[in-house]
Design an enzyme around this catalytic site. Structure first.
Site, PDB file in Angstrom:
ATOM      1  N   GLY A  13       0.829  -1.200   0.000  1.00 24.68           N
ATOM      2  CA  GLY A  13       0.000   0.000   0.000  1.00 24.68           C
ATOM      3  C   GLY A  13       0.863   1.250   0.000  1.00 24.68           C
ATOM      4  N   ARG A  16       0.482   5.765  -1.889  1.00 20.80           N
ATOM      5  CA  ARG A  16      -0.101   7.041  -1.459  1.00 20.80           C
ATOM      6  C   ARG A  16      -0.203   7.084   0.061  1.00 20.80           C
ATOM      7  NH1 ARG A  16      -6.620   6.573  -2.647  1.00 20.80           N
ATOM      8  NH2 ARG A  16      -6.958   4.570  -1.612  1.00 20.80           N
ATOM      9  N   SER A 140      -5.476   0.552  13.260  1.00 23.57           N
ATOM     10  CA  SER A 140      -6.258   1.781  13.230  1.00 23.57           C
ATOM     11  C   SER A 140      -6.894   2.015  14.586  1.00 23.57           C
ATOM     12  CB  SER A 140      -7.366   1.685  12.167  1.00 23.57           C
ATOM     13  OG  SER A 140      -8.295   2.736  12.298  1.00 23.57           O
ATOM     14  N   TYR A 154     -13.849  -3.795   8.541  1.00 22.53           N
ATOM     15  CA  TYR A 154     -12.600  -3.041   8.696  1.00 22.53           C
ATOM     16  C   TYR A 154     -12.144  -3.061  10.149  1.00 22.53           C
ATOM     17  CZ  TYR A 154      -9.375   0.951   8.608  1.00 22.53           C
ATOM     18  OH  TYR A 154      -8.275   1.765   8.741  1.00 22.53           O
ATOM     19  N   ILE A 187      -5.859  10.654   9.451  1.00 24.04           N
ATOM     20  CA  ILE A 187      -4.645  11.236   8.913  1.00 24.04           C
ATOM     21  C   ILE A 187      -4.984  11.993   7.625  1.00 24.04           C
ATOM     22  CG2 ILE A 187      -2.315  10.753   8.062  1.00 24.04           C
ATOM     23  CD1 ILE A 187      -2.712  10.070  11.037  1.00 24.04           C
TER      24      ILE A 187
END
Length: 247
Positions: A13, A16, A140, A154, A187
């Site tokens: 990942g 970006r 996260s 998620y 973020i």
């Protein structure tokens, strides 16, 4: 001497946002970096091109496929001759509505966010054996606080990464391989930039430091964890969240 001279890193990942910032931080400190992205098109992005280092290479692979983890690690070792640092950063969100989340969505999110992290770590550890290494999983704050606006798949996948980090840390410590986890909150990336103003304002109000984080602030921690300065740290989850969750 640069902090990561002669080290080789694989960042999934990495095209970006947080992944790109980590790749840049590693390159700036002397590492050779393989940036993994889902498609060749994403790897040709202007953001990746700006890194422009002879110590950087790219590899495409869809982490929904069970074959991709081994392929990414093999490509890294073939290009640079070794592998010292793995950053499992790749992740997808999935539908947040309980009724819209079907089995296909669930499997896709868990496969990309959690299953691939395990198998990429296992493949990387085989090459780190005997020389030590560092694995960093990106979880996260959603794994710690949940949230009705976040996909249950998620949240489950990111919570799984925290447990996986602890398990791998114990399994791999005898091989000299450290495994840690970073759990960022919101973020400033191209993804969060598209969020509605009212959502951004609500999240900012919930955060004691009253702002979103910067990718470089997550990358700074990822750099520290990969450095020899963190040689006695393993099995930990580090929060980069402006105080949103204090656990």
């Amino acid at each position: 001497m640069a902090r990561l001279s002669d080290r080789v890193a694989l960042v999934t990942g990495g095209t970006r946002g947080i992944g790109l910032a980590i790749a840049k931080a590693y390159l700036d400190e002397g590492a050779s970096v393989m940036i993994a992205g889902t498609t060749e098109k994403s790897l040709r992005s202007a953001d990746v091109a700006t890194l422009g280092s002879s110590r950087m290479a790219t590899v495409a692979g869809n982490l929904e496929s069970s074959e991709t983890p081994d392929a990414l690690v093999s490509a890294t070792v073939a290009r640079f001759g070794s592998l010292d640092i793995l950053v499992n950063n790749a992740g997808i969100l999935g539908p947040s509505d309980l009724q819209e989340l079907d089995t296909e969505d669930w499997d896709r999110v868990l496969n990309v966010n959690l299953r691939s992290a395990f198998f990429t770590a296992r493949a990387a550890a085989a090459h780190m054996r005997g020389r030590g290494g560092c694995i960093i999983n990106l979880s996260s704050v959603a794994a710690q606080i949940g949230g009705t606006a976040t996909s249950p798949a998620y949240v489950a996948s990111k919570a799984g990464l925290i447990g996986l980090t602890r398990s791998l840390a114990r399994h791999l410590a005898p091989l000299g391989i450290r495994v840690n986890c970073i759990a960022p909150a919101d973020i400033e990336t191209d993804m969060t930039a598209d969020w509605p103003t009212e959502v951004r304002q609500r999240l900012t109000a919930m955060t004691p430091l009253s702002r979103f984080g910067e990718p470089s602030e997550v990358a700074g921690l990822a750099l520290y964890l990969a450095d020899a300065s963190a040689a006695f740290i393993t099995g930990q989850t580090f929060n980069v969240n402006g105080g949103l969750y204090m656990g």
